[in-house]
Motif scaffolding. Structure first.
Motif, PDB file in Angstrom:
ATOM      1  N   LEU A   1       0.850  -1.226   0.110  1.00 22.37           N
ATOM      2  CA  LEU A   1      -0.126  -0.052   0.055  1.00 22.37           C
ATOM      3  C   LEU A   1       0.900   1.264  -0.055  1.00 22.37           C
ATOM      4  CD1 LEU A   1      -2.716  -1.004   2.510  1.00 22.37           C
ATOM      5  CD2 LEU A   1      -3.157  -0.450  -0.039  1.00 22.37           C
ATOM      6  N   ARG A   2       1.862   1.264   0.867  1.00 21.71           N
ATOM      7  CA  ARG A   2       2.815   2.360   0.913  1.00 21.71           C
ATOM      8  C   ARG A   2       3.521   2.716  -0.511  1.00 21.71           C
ATOM      9  NH1 ARG A   2       5.542   1.381   6.841  1.00 21.71           N
ATOM     10  NH2 ARG A   2       3.932   2.351   7.995  1.00 21.71           N
ATOM     11  N   GLY A   3       3.874   1.709  -1.023  1.00 21.97           N
ATOM     12  CA  GLY A   3       4.600   1.638  -2.516  1.00 21.97           C
ATOM     13  C   GLY A   3       3.472   2.121  -3.687  1.00 21.97           C
ATOM     14  N   GLY A   4       2.292   2.349  -3.222  1.00 21.82           N
ATOM     15  CA  GLY A   4       1.288   2.593  -4.148  1.00 21.82           C
ATOM     16  C   GLY A   4       0.734   4.096  -3.576  1.00 21.82           C
ATOM     17  N   GLY A   5       1.259   4.643  -2.708  1.00 20.25           N
ATOM     18  CA  GLY A   5       1.028   6.124  -2.142  1.00 20.25           C
ATOM     19  C   GLY A   5       0.476   6.133  -1.051  1.00 20.25           C
ATOM     20  N   TRP A   6      -0.008   4.953  -0.365  1.00 23.75           N
ATOM     21  CA  TRP A   6      -0.757   4.980   0.873  1.00 23.75           C
ATOM     22  C   TRP A   6       0.052   5.556   2.093  1.00 23.75           C
ATOM     23  CZ3 TRP A   6      -1.416   1.197   5.129  1.00 23.75           C
ATOM     24  CH2 TRP A   6      -2.914   1.618   5.814  1.00 23.75           C
ATOM     25  N   ALA A   7      -0.386   6.549   3.028  1.00 24.03           N
ATOM     26  CA  ALA A   7       0.527   6.843   3.987  1.00 24.03           C
ATOM     27  C   ALA A   7       0.171   6.291   5.199  1.00 24.03           C
ATOM     28  CB  ALA A   7       0.242   8.593   4.095  1.00 24.03           C
ATOM     29  N   GLY A   8      -0.787   5.280   5.311  1.00 19.98           N
ATOM     30  CA  GLY A   8      -1.002   4.546   6.490  1.00 19.98           C
ATOM     31  C   GLY A   8       0.022   3.634   7.002  1.00 19.98           C
ATOM     32  N   GLY A   9      -0.249   2.993   8.178  1.00 20.11           N
ATOM     33  CA  GLY A   9       0.666   2.004   8.732  1.00 20.11           C
ATOM     34  C   GLY A   9      -0.050   0.777   9.045  1.00 20.11           C
ATOM     35  N   ALA A  10       0.410  -0.184   9.802  1.00 22.14           N
ATOM     36  CA  ALA A  10       0.049  -1.205  10.411  1.00 22.14           C
ATOM     37  C   ALA A  10      -1.101  -1.055  11.250  1.00 22.14           C
ATOM     38  CB  ALA A  10       0.782  -1.983  11.226  1.00 22.14           C
ATOM     39  N   ASP A  11      -1.297   0.045  11.983  1.00 21.06           N
ATOM     40  CA  ASP A  11      -2.559   0.298  13.116  1.00 21.06           C
ATOM     41  C   ASP A  11      -3.544   0.606  12.253  1.00 21.06           C
ATOM     42  OD1 ASP A  11      -0.914  -0.286  14.906  1.00 21.06           O
ATOM     43  OD2 ASP A  11      -0.333   1.732  15.546  1.00 21.06           O
ATOM     44  N   GLU A  12      -3.367   1.533  11.096  1.00 24.29           N
ATOM     45  CA  GLU A  12      -4.600   1.994  10.214  1.00 24.29           C
ATOM     46  C   GLU A  12      -5.005   0.813   9.475  1.00 24.29           C
ATOM     47  OE1 GLU A  12      -2.118   5.345  10.875  1.00 24.29           O
ATOM     48  OE2 GLU A  12      -1.674   3.514  10.371  1.00 24.29           O
ATOM     49  N   LEU A  13      -4.198  -0.142   9.028  1.00 27.83           N
ATOM     50  CA  LEU A  13      -4.870  -1.515   8.319  1.00 27.83           C
ATOM     51  C   LEU A  13      -5.482  -2.566   9.227  1.00 27.83           C
ATOM     52  CD1 LEU A  13      -4.672  -3.154   5.679  1.00 27.83           C
ATOM     53  CD2 LEU A  13      -2.667  -4.358   6.465  1.00 27.83           C
ATOM     54  N   LEU A  14      -5.144  -2.447  10.512  1.00 27.49           N
ATOM     55  CA  LEU A  14      -5.635  -3.288  11.440  1.00 27.49           C
ATOM     56  C   LEU A  14      -6.991  -3.027  12.003  1.00 27.49           C
ATOM     57  CD1 LEU A  14      -2.594  -4.252  13.929  1.00 27.49           C
ATOM     58  CD2 LEU A  14      -3.859  -5.718  12.160  1.00 27.49           C
ATOM     59  N   ALA A  15      -7.438  -1.515  11.847  1.00 24.79           N
ATOM     60  CA  ALA A  15      -8.587  -0.825  12.259  1.00 24.79           C
ATOM     61  C   ALA A  15      -9.397  -0.612  10.958  1.00 24.79           C
ATOM     62  CB  ALA A  15      -8.370   0.643  12.852  1.00 24.79           C
ATOM     63  N   ALA A  16      -9.004  -1.127   9.574  1.00 24.57           N
ATOM     64  CA  ALA A  16      -9.758  -0.902   8.573  1.00 24.57           C
ATOM     65  C   ALA A  16     -10.484  -2.367   8.073  1.00 24.57           C
ATOM     66  CB  ALA A  16      -8.944  -0.661   7.172  1.00 24.57           C
ATOM     67  N   GLU A  17     -11.842  -2.163   7.491  1.00 18.96           N
ATOM     68  CA  GLU A  17     -12.395  -3.340   7.124  1.00 18.96           C
ATOM     69  C   GLU A  17     -11.587  -3.634   5.831  1.00 18.96           C
ATOM     70  OE1 GLU A  17     -16.664  -4.817   5.063  1.00 18.96           O
ATOM     71  OE2 GLU A  17     -16.411  -3.144   6.521  1.00 18.96           O
ATOM     72  N   PHE A  18     -11.059  -4.945   5.492  1.00 17.68           N
ATOM     73  CA  PHE A  18     -10.536  -5.369   4.390  1.00 17.68           C
ATOM     74  C   PHE A  18     -11.459  -6.359   3.642  1.00 17.68           C
ATOM     75  CE2 PHE A  18      -7.450  -7.380   1.822  1.00 17.68           C
ATOM     76  CZ  PHE A  18      -6.190  -6.830   1.584  1.00 17.68           C
ATOM     77  N   ARG A  19     -11.506  -5.882   2.459  1.00 14.21           N
ATOM     78  CA  ARG A  19     -12.652  -6.844   1.540  1.00 14.21           C
ATOM     79  C   ARG A  19     -11.941  -8.167   1.511  1.00 14.21           C
ATOM     80  NH1 ARG A  19     -14.483  -4.730  -4.242  1.00 14.21           N
ATOM     81  NH2 ARG A  19     -15.742  -3.498  -3.042  1.00 14.21           N
ATOM     82  N   GLY A  20     -12.958  -9.092   1.869  1.00 15.81           N
ATOM     83  CA  GLY A  20     -12.436 -10.539   1.519  1.00 15.81           C
ATOM     84  C   GLY A  20     -11.839 -11.190   3.359  1.00 15.81           C
ATOM     85  N   GLY A  21     -11.753 -10.121   4.039  1.00 15.71           N
ATOM     86  CA  GLY A  21     -11.117 -10.579   5.534  1.00 15.71           C
ATOM     87  C   GLY A  21      -9.788 -11.138   5.369  1.00 15.71           C
ATOM     88  N   PRO A  22      -9.607 -11.830   6.625  1.00 12.46           N
ATOM     89  CA  PRO A  22      -8.151 -12.517   6.348  1.00 12.46           C
ATOM     90  C   PRO A  22      -7.718 -13.026   5.346  1.00 12.46           C
ATOM     91  CG  PRO A  22      -9.476 -12.962   8.386  1.00 12.46           C
ATOM     92  CD  PRO A  22     -10.325 -12.312   7.495  1.00 12.46           C
TER      93      PRO A  22
END
Length: 105
Positions: A64-85
């Protein structure tokens, strides 16, 4: 839409599409962060199903960072990821596979 020929993968977080890709810098950082002897060793972990959730998170965040996203692991853990784990693991595997894709194969 992501371009798989350039190593890109679509990742959906909280209903928003992000384009992810692993850069050389991200790959180098992943080796150290995940304690992999080499990138080949990390790829083998995924191919053999020996990866951890920590591996998945690290690869997805790096992509995600390589694609320009500025977030980190904490933001990813708090987000709803399509398809879940499972979706996250598939995205991480796709990022690694596309990063090492040899043109014409």
């Amino acid at each position: 839409m992501a371009n798989p020929l350039t190593g890109e993968v679509d990742i959906w977080l909280d209903g928003r599409r992000h384009v992810a890709r692993l850069t050389l810098g991200a790959l180098a950082a992943l080796e150290g962060e995940l304690g992999a002897e080499s990138m080949v060793a990390l790829v083998e972990r995924f191919e053999q199903g020996r990866f951890s959730s920590r591996d998945v998170i690290a690869v997805v965040v790096a992509g995600l960072r390589g694609g320009g996203w500025a977030g980190g692991a904490d933001e990813l853990l708090a987000a709803e990821f399509r398809g879940g784990p499972v979706g996250a693991a598939q995205a991480a595997a796709a990022l690694l596979a596309r990063a090492f894709r040899i043109e014409g194969t």
